[in-house]
Design a protein around this motif. Sequence first.
Motif, PDB file in Angstrom:
ATOM      1  N   GLY A  32       0.821  -1.206   0.000  1.00 48.22           N
ATOM      2  CA  GLY A  32       0.000   0.000   0.000  1.00 48.22           C
ATOM      3  C   GLY A  32       0.854   1.255   0.000  1.00 48.22           C
ATOM      4  O   GLY A  32       0.577   2.216  -0.734  1.00 48.22           O
ATOM      5  N   ASP A  33       1.911   1.248   0.786  1.00 49.00           N
ATOM      6  CA  ASP A  33       2.830   2.387   0.841  1.00 49.00           C
ATOM      7  C   ASP A  33       3.524   2.592  -0.504  1.00 49.00           C
ATOM      8  O   ASP A  33       3.639   3.722  -0.990  1.00 49.00           O
ATOM      9  CB  ASP A  33       3.860   2.163   1.953  1.00 49.00           C
ATOM     10  N   GLY A  39       2.114   6.903  -6.855  1.00 49.62           N
ATOM     11  CA  GLY A  39       0.971   7.624  -7.401  1.00 49.62           C
ATOM     12  C   GLY A  39      -0.191   6.735  -7.791  1.00 49.62           C
ATOM     13  O   GLY A  39      -1.151   7.197  -8.401  1.00 49.62           O
ATOM     14  N   ARG A  40      -0.143   5.493  -7.431  1.00 45.61           N
ATOM     15  CA  ARG A  40      -1.225   4.544  -7.740  1.00 45.61           C
ATOM     16  C   ARG A  40      -2.226   4.537  -6.586  1.00 45.61           C
ATOM     17  O   ARG A  40      -2.370   3.562  -5.861  1.00 45.61           O
ATOM     18  CB  ARG A  40      -0.634   3.160  -8.002  1.00 45.61           C
ATOM     19  N   TYR A  41      -2.917   5.662  -6.427  1.00 47.89           N
ATOM     20  CA  TYR A  41      -3.776   5.871  -5.262  1.00 47.89           C
ATOM     21  C   TYR A  41      -4.955   4.913  -5.200  1.00 47.89           C
ATOM     22  O   TYR A  41      -5.343   4.476  -4.113  1.00 47.89           O
ATOM     23  CB  TYR A  41      -4.268   7.314  -5.206  1.00 47.89           C
ATOM     24  N   GLU A  42      -5.548   4.578  -6.343  1.00 50.72           N
ATOM     25  CA  GLU A  42      -6.677   3.638  -6.333  1.00 50.72           C
ATOM     26  C   GLU A  42      -6.228   2.269  -5.838  1.00 50.72           C
ATOM     27  O   GLU A  42      -6.937   1.627  -5.065  1.00 50.72           O
ATOM     28  CB  GLU A  42      -7.312   3.508  -7.730  1.00 50.72           C
ATOM     29  N   GLY A  44      -3.657   1.721  -3.899  1.00 49.47           N
ATOM     30  CA  GLY A  44      -3.375   1.894  -2.478  1.00 49.47           C
ATOM     31  C   GLY A  44      -4.647   1.833  -1.653  1.00 49.47           C
ATOM     32  O   GLY A  44      -4.676   1.223  -0.569  1.00 49.47           O
ATOM     33  N   LEU A  45      -5.718   2.441  -2.149  1.00 53.58           N
ATOM     34  CA  LEU A  45      -7.000   2.420  -1.453  1.00 53.58           C
ATOM     35  C   LEU A  45      -7.523   0.986  -1.335  1.00 53.58           C
ATOM     36  O   LEU A  45      -8.009   0.588  -0.271  1.00 53.58           O
ATOM     37  CB  LEU A  45      -8.024   3.303  -2.163  1.00 53.58           C
ATOM     38  N   SER A  68      -5.553   7.558   2.052  1.00 48.93           N
ATOM     39  CA  SER A  68      -5.866   7.109   0.693  1.00 48.93           C
ATOM     40  C   SER A  68      -7.103   7.815   0.156  1.00 48.93           C
ATOM     41  O   SER A  68      -7.131   8.276  -0.985  1.00 48.93           O
ATOM     42  CB  SER A  68      -6.069   5.590   0.653  1.00 48.93           C
ATOM     43  N   TYR A  69      -8.138   7.883   0.964  1.00 52.33           N
ATOM     44  CA  TYR A  69      -9.351   8.587   0.545  1.00 52.33           C
ATOM     45  C   TYR A  69      -9.057  10.066   0.261  1.00 52.33           C
ATOM     46  O   TYR A  69      -9.561  10.623  -0.712  1.00 52.33           O
ATOM     47  CB  TYR A  69     -10.446   8.470   1.604  1.00 52.33           C
TER      48      TYR A  69
END
Length: 125
Positions: A32-33, A39-42, A44-45, A68-69
């Motif tokens: 996740g980190d 920059g892969r936030y989705e 990570g979420l 993340s949100y």
Amino acid sequence: MISREDLDFEISFYERLLQKRPDFINALIALGDAYTKSGRYEDGLKVDKRLARLKPDDPVIHYNLACSYSLLKMAESALSALKKAIRLGYRDFAFMEKDPDLEYIRKDPRYKELLFEYAKKRAKK
């Protein structure tokens, strides 16, 4: 600062590891980190939601979920996760105030209200 190549290697490593051990908490946290740093936030979420299901009472997991949100500009969900993190015991308010991942929700008046409510509860004790 970690290079893009190193991040890609890290992501690939943890993804392969999780294929064999899907509920390996430390690998999920690291993945996740790495997703967030790249920059892969989705992605990570998705990992943070999974971690929240696996460790529903962990304040740091819920704090990371709020981050993340926030990175995805989902204020309502970010504030909800942050509220839960605080309720579960998250107390690093100094870090919270400067964490770049929370920059989006710090602009929301409900963020200050949340901190004010916590301070009010603490004062009553």
